[in-house]
Motif scaffolding. Structure first.
Motif, PDB file in Angstrom:
ATOM      1  N   VAL A 135      -6.571   1.811   2.211  1.00  0.00           N
ATOM      2  CA  VAL A 135      -5.717   2.854   1.648  1.00  0.00           C
ATOM      3  C   VAL A 135      -6.485   3.537   0.509  1.00  0.00           C
ATOM      4  O   VAL A 135      -7.110   2.850  -0.304  1.00  0.00           O
ATOM      5  N   ILE A 161       1.455   4.269  -5.357  1.00  0.00           N
ATOM      6  CA  ILE A 161       2.134   2.977  -5.497  1.00  0.00           C
ATOM      7  C   ILE A 161       1.318   2.092  -6.424  1.00  0.00           C
ATOM      8  O   ILE A 161       0.078   2.066  -6.328  1.00  0.00           O
ATOM      9  N   LYS A 163       0.534  -1.664  -7.460  1.00  0.00           N
ATOM     10  CA  LYS A 163       0.652  -3.012  -6.890  1.00  0.00           C
ATOM     11  C   LYS A 163      -0.013  -4.030  -7.801  1.00  0.00           C
ATOM     12  O   LYS A 163      -1.054  -3.732  -8.407  1.00  0.00           O
ATOM     13  N   GLY A 169       2.686  -9.273   0.195  1.00  0.00           N
ATOM     14  CA  GLY A 169       3.895  -9.523   0.951  1.00  0.00           C
ATOM     15  C   GLY A 169       5.116  -8.822   0.370  1.00  0.00           C
ATOM     16  O   GLY A 169       6.238  -9.271   0.576  1.00  0.00           O
ATOM     17  N   GLY A 170       4.891  -7.754  -0.363  1.00  0.00           N
ATOM     18  CA  GLY A 170       6.020  -6.969  -0.878  1.00  0.00           C
ATOM     19  C   GLY A 170       6.430  -7.338  -2.289  1.00  0.00           C
ATOM     20  O   GLY A 170       7.320  -6.711  -2.866  1.00  0.00           O
ATOM     21  N   MET A 173       5.394  -4.628  -6.571  1.00  0.00           N
ATOM     22  CA  MET A 173       4.940  -3.258  -6.312  1.00  0.00           C
ATOM     23  C   MET A 173       6.016  -2.245  -6.707  1.00  0.00           C
ATOM     24  O   MET A 173       7.200  -2.563  -6.763  1.00  0.00           O
ATOM     25  N   GLU A 205      -2.630   2.908  -5.429  1.00  0.00           N
ATOM     26  CA  GLU A 205      -2.960   3.377  -4.082  1.00  0.00           C
ATOM     27  C   GLU A 205      -2.130   4.609  -3.765  1.00  0.00           C
ATOM     28  O   GLU A 205      -1.030   4.773  -4.302  1.00  0.00           O
ATOM     29  N   LYS A 206      -2.603   5.396  -2.840  1.00  0.00           N
ATOM     30  CA  LYS A 206      -1.780   6.436  -2.226  1.00  0.00           C
ATOM     31  C   LYS A 206      -0.592   5.743  -1.562  1.00  0.00           C
ATOM     32  O   LYS A 206      -0.761   4.734  -0.887  1.00  0.00           O
ATOM     33  N   PHE A 207       0.636   6.234  -1.778  1.00  0.00           N
ATOM     34  CA  PHE A 207       1.803   5.659  -1.099  1.00  0.00           C
ATOM     35  C   PHE A 207       1.992   6.358   0.235  1.00  0.00           C
ATOM     36  O   PHE A 207       2.153   7.583   0.287  1.00  0.00           O
ATOM     37  N   HIS A 213       3.407  -1.075  10.523  1.00  0.00           N
ATOM     38  CA  HIS A 213       2.677  -2.281  10.095  1.00  0.00           C
ATOM     39  C   HIS A 213       2.016  -2.874  11.341  1.00  0.00           C
ATOM     40  O   HIS A 213       2.698  -3.394  12.212  1.00  0.00           O
ATOM     41  N   GLN A 237      11.237  -4.873  10.142  1.00  0.00           N
ATOM     42  CA  GLN A 237      11.451  -5.845   9.081  1.00  0.00           C
ATOM     43  C   GLN A 237      12.542  -5.334   8.151  1.00  0.00           C
ATOM     44  O   GLN A 237      12.845  -4.155   8.108  1.00  0.00           O
ATOM     45  N   GLU A 280      -4.001  -7.140   7.841  1.00  0.00           N
ATOM     46  CA  GLU A 280      -2.802  -6.290   7.843  1.00  0.00           C
ATOM     47  C   GLU A 280      -3.184  -4.851   7.548  1.00  0.00           C
ATOM     48  O   GLU A 280      -3.870  -4.587   6.553  1.00  0.00           O
ATOM     49  N   LEU A 282      -1.643  -0.650   7.415  1.00  0.00           N
ATOM     50  CA  LEU A 282      -0.636   0.373   7.591  1.00  0.00           C
ATOM     51  C   LEU A 282      -1.274   1.430   8.488  1.00  0.00           C
ATOM     52  O   LEU A 282      -2.451   1.755   8.326  1.00  0.00           O
ATOM     53  N   GLU A 292      -3.897  -5.993   3.258  1.00  0.00           N
ATOM     54  CA  GLU A 292      -4.007  -7.397   2.851  1.00  0.00           C
ATOM     55  C   GLU A 292      -4.567  -8.216   4.001  1.00  0.00           C
ATOM     56  O   GLU A 292      -4.480  -7.807   5.153  1.00  0.00           O
ATOM     57  N   ILE A 441       8.007   1.359   9.439  1.00  0.00           N
ATOM     58  CA  ILE A 441       8.479   0.189   8.674  1.00  0.00           C
ATOM     59  C   ILE A 441       9.862   0.385   8.053  1.00  0.00           C
ATOM     60  O   ILE A 441      10.459  -0.581   7.593  1.00  0.00           O
ATOM     61  N   HIS A 442      10.361   1.609   8.046  1.00  0.00           N
ATOM     62  CA  HIS A 442      11.689   1.858   7.479  1.00  0.00           C
ATOM     63  C   HIS A 442      12.773   1.948   8.544  1.00  0.00           C
ATOM     64  O   HIS A 442      13.956   2.073   8.223  1.00  0.00           O
TER      65      HIS A 442
HETATM   66  C1  MV4 Z   1       2.312  -0.030   0.981  1.00  0.00           C
HETATM   67  C2  MV4 Z   1       3.283   0.846   1.502  1.00  0.00           C
HETATM   68  C3  MV4 Z   1       3.011   2.194   1.460  1.00  0.00           C
HETATM   69  N1  MV4 Z   1       1.857   2.645   0.911  1.00  0.00           N
HETATM   70  N2  MV4 Z   1       1.180   0.457   0.454  1.00  0.00           N
HETATM   71  C4  MV4 Z   1       4.834  -4.034   1.495  1.00  0.00           C
HETATM   72  C5  MV4 Z   1       4.368  -5.412   1.771  1.00  0.00           C
HETATM   73  C6  MV4 Z   1       2.950  -5.457   1.358  1.00  0.00           C
HETATM   74  N3  MV4 Z   1       2.189  -6.242   2.292  1.00  0.00           N
HETATM   75  C7  MV4 Z   1       2.490  -4.035   1.314  1.00  0.00           C
HETATM   76  N4  MV4 Z   1       3.668  -3.237   1.477  1.00  0.00           N
HETATM   77  C8  MV4 Z   1       3.604  -1.896   1.512  1.00  0.00           C
HETATM   78  N5  MV4 Z   1       2.488  -1.346   0.982  1.00  0.00           N
HETATM   79  C9  MV4 Z   1       0.963   1.762   0.428  1.00  0.00           C
HETATM   80  N6  MV4 Z   1      -0.169   2.228  -0.119  1.00  0.00           N
HETATM   81  C10 MV4 Z   1       4.450   0.308   2.042  1.00  0.00           C
HETATM   82  C11 MV4 Z   1       4.617  -1.067   2.041  1.00  0.00           C
HETATM   83  C12 MV4 Z   1       5.837  -1.531   2.655  1.00  0.00           C
HETATM   84  C13 MV4 Z   1       5.819  -2.275   3.833  1.00  0.00           C
HETATM   85  C14 MV4 Z   1       4.626  -2.628   4.450  1.00  0.00           C
HETATM   86  C15 MV4 Z   1       4.620  -3.372   5.608  1.00  0.00           C
HETATM   87  C16 MV4 Z   1       5.820  -3.760   6.187  1.00  0.00           C
HETATM   88  C17 MV4 Z   1       7.000  -3.420   5.591  1.00  0.00           C
HETATM   89  C18 MV4 Z   1       7.018  -2.677   4.421  1.00  0.00           C
HETATM   90  C19 MV4 Z   1       8.236  -2.322   3.835  1.00  0.00           C
HETATM   91  C20 MV4 Z   1       8.244  -1.613   2.683  1.00  0.00           C
HETATM   92  C21 MV4 Z   1       7.049  -1.217   2.079  1.00  0.00           C
END
Ligand code: MV4
Length: 454
Positions: A135, A161, A163, A169-170, A173, A205-207, A213, A237, A280, A282, A292, A441-442
């Motif tokens: 990211v 974001i 972190k 694991g969430g 952040m 990080e950039k969000f 996922h 999730q 892992e 995104l 991660e 993921i939402h």
């Molecule tokens: C993010 C993200 C958006 N942008 N990072 C949540 C768990 C952790 N492993 C990293 N997570 C996220 N990181 C950036 N730069 C959104 C999430 C995230 C998420 C990631 C994976 C699965 C479910 C999630 C639910 C909410 C946020």
């Protein structure tokens, strides 16, 4: 006569994964020592064990997280290796180091690799250096100067974001939508991180607003060989708890996936990784961004087993014992599609835990259907541990066939005495958006907000 460096494995876990690890050990002809809490004395893994030792009361802090008790049990039982499962001590670098210092084999990566991946900044630095796409954002400690911080976030582009390096694991952040919120968000996240992880370091990080996922399973041996064993999509999730996973991640260009997989195995070689691991990512607009790495066997490893035919836990144990990988990358099998539903003892609408006695336990069957569970009729779901009581895993030649089998299996499975999320899974398996594949993921949390769903 296993050819491994050990004959007896101590299983430092409970529930379905203790049984899963035990089955792999027994398949390999290894003896098993199962440690358990007072609440788990009647567990199936305890019954099947060559030796079982009670290590403390139900409270996990006094039993499954009690390093002294587990190391003492290893010494008393003559165990030569320790399998930590997932959760509990599985990603505790200090525990891995203590196991090795006691002259035992830790069935997992070297302690240094666990430590590196536990520091999310160090992990990202190492992965970017090894050629894994990450990211956007600096993989370094942040400057103190407020103006420099503002310039950094502006260069990344909002939303960003914050972190915690010690999170993951969430946990730890915070999303920042505009410059006016940046300094406050950094200060608050830093303070939370100091208290929760004993490490105040945070990074930016950039969000990504609507990513999927997607994860890549890897396996590496002691001799610099590593393979990737396909992808999984874990986007469904709720509150960072995965509900339903599948393999492979649908709708992703196989050529791109192969490039990402190759970057992951190259990174394993670069850092001297060994054992099972999960990268892992995104995935947004067709691009992969590393977030991660998990250094343990994961709950959802079964969908990869179904699409490769490989017993991942057996292979994890073999490489820990010094065996060479059984395949080159070109020889890794991949066929069909698999889903896994996490069946939890909880209210399907409120998600409140539902401990108690299981009075009815009717399992599904037929081609491509697998249930991994420590539960049975008469089983008491204790309130002390997480609420997962079974994993329902289905495989098919195509995603459509796997989905058809999933719907039938969910109808066949009947559990009474406690509440479960089976009704939620049945509704989800009937949902058109899920059936189409590739939700973000939402999606699940949005779907749960709607009434009259499915
Ligand atoms: C993010 C993200 C958006 N942008 N990072 C949540 C768990 C952790 N492993 C990293 N997570 C996220 N990181 C950036 N730069 C959104 C999430 C995230 C998420 C990631 C994976 C699965 C479910 C999630 C639910 C909410 C946020």
């Amino acid at each position: 006569m296993t050819g491994l460096g050990f004959k007896t494995v101590l299983i430092a876990n409970r529930g379905e994964i203790a049984l899963r690890v035990q089955r792999a050990c027994r398949t390999l002809g290894l003896r098993t020592v199962v440690v358990h809490s007072e609440a788990d004395a009647d567990a199936l893994a305890v019954r099947q064990a060559d030796m079982a030792l009670c290590i403390g009361p139900a409270n996990a802090a006094a039993s499954y997280l009690n390093q002294e008790a587990i190391l003492l049990a290893a010494e008393l039982s003559g165990a030569e290796a320790v399998h930590p499962g997932y959760g509990f001590l599985s990603e505790n670098a200090a525990f891995a180091a203590r196991v090795e210092a006691a002259g035992l084999v830790f069935i997992g990566p070297p302690a240094a690799a666990i430590r590196m991946m536990g520091d999310k900044v160090a992990a990202k630095q190492a992965m970017r250096a090894a050629g894994v796409p990450c990211v956007p954002g600096p993989d370094t400690a942040l400057p103190e100067d407020p103006a420099a911080l503002q310039a950094l976030a502006a260069a990344i582009g909002y939303p960003v974001i914050v972190k915690a390096a010690g999170g993951g694991g969430g946990r730890g952040m915070r999303v920042v939508r505009a410059a006016a919120e940046l300094l406050e968000a950094l200060a608050v996240t830093r303070e939370e991180a100091r208290r929760a992880f004993g490490n105040p370091e945070v990074y930016l990080e950039k969000f990504l607003t609507a990513p999927r996922h997607v994860e890549i399973q890897v396996l590496a041996d002691h001799y610099g060989q590593a393979v990737w064993l396909g992808s999984r999509d874990c986007s469904l999730q709720r509150r960072h708890q995965k509900i339903l996973e599948e393999a492979p991640a649908p709708g992703i260009d196989p050529q791109l996936l192969a490039e990402i997989g190759a970057a992951c195995t190259a990174a394993c070689r670069a850092i001297g990784y060994r054992g099972l691991g999960t990268f892992e990512f995104l995935v947004e607009d067709g691009a992969f961004y590393f977030i991660e790495m998990n250094t343990r066997v994961q709950v959802e490893h079964c969908v990869t087993e179904m699409t490769t035919g490989i017993d991942l836990v057996q292979q994890q144990i073999r490489v820990a014992g010094g065996a060479r990988l059984a395949w080159t990358q070109a020889e890794v099998p991949g066929f069909g599609h698999a889903f896994e539903c996490r069946i939890n003892a909880e209210n399907p609408k409120t998600f409140a835990p539902s401990p108690g006695v299981i009075t009815q336990w009717d399992l599904p069957g037929g081609p491509g259907v697998r249930v991994d569970s420590h539960a049975r009729a008469g089983f008491v779901v204790a309130p002390h541990y997480d609420s997962m009581i079974a994993k329902l895993i289905v495989h098919g030649d195509s995603r459509a066939e796997a989905l058809a089998r999933l719907r039938i299996a969910l109808d066949e499975m009947q559990v009474s005495g406690i509440e479960t999320n089976l009704p939620l899974h049945r509704q989800l398996a009937a949902d058109a958006g899920f059936a189409a594949g590739g939700v973000d993921i939402h999606y699940l949390e949005r779907w749960l907000q709607q009434d009259g769903r499915a």
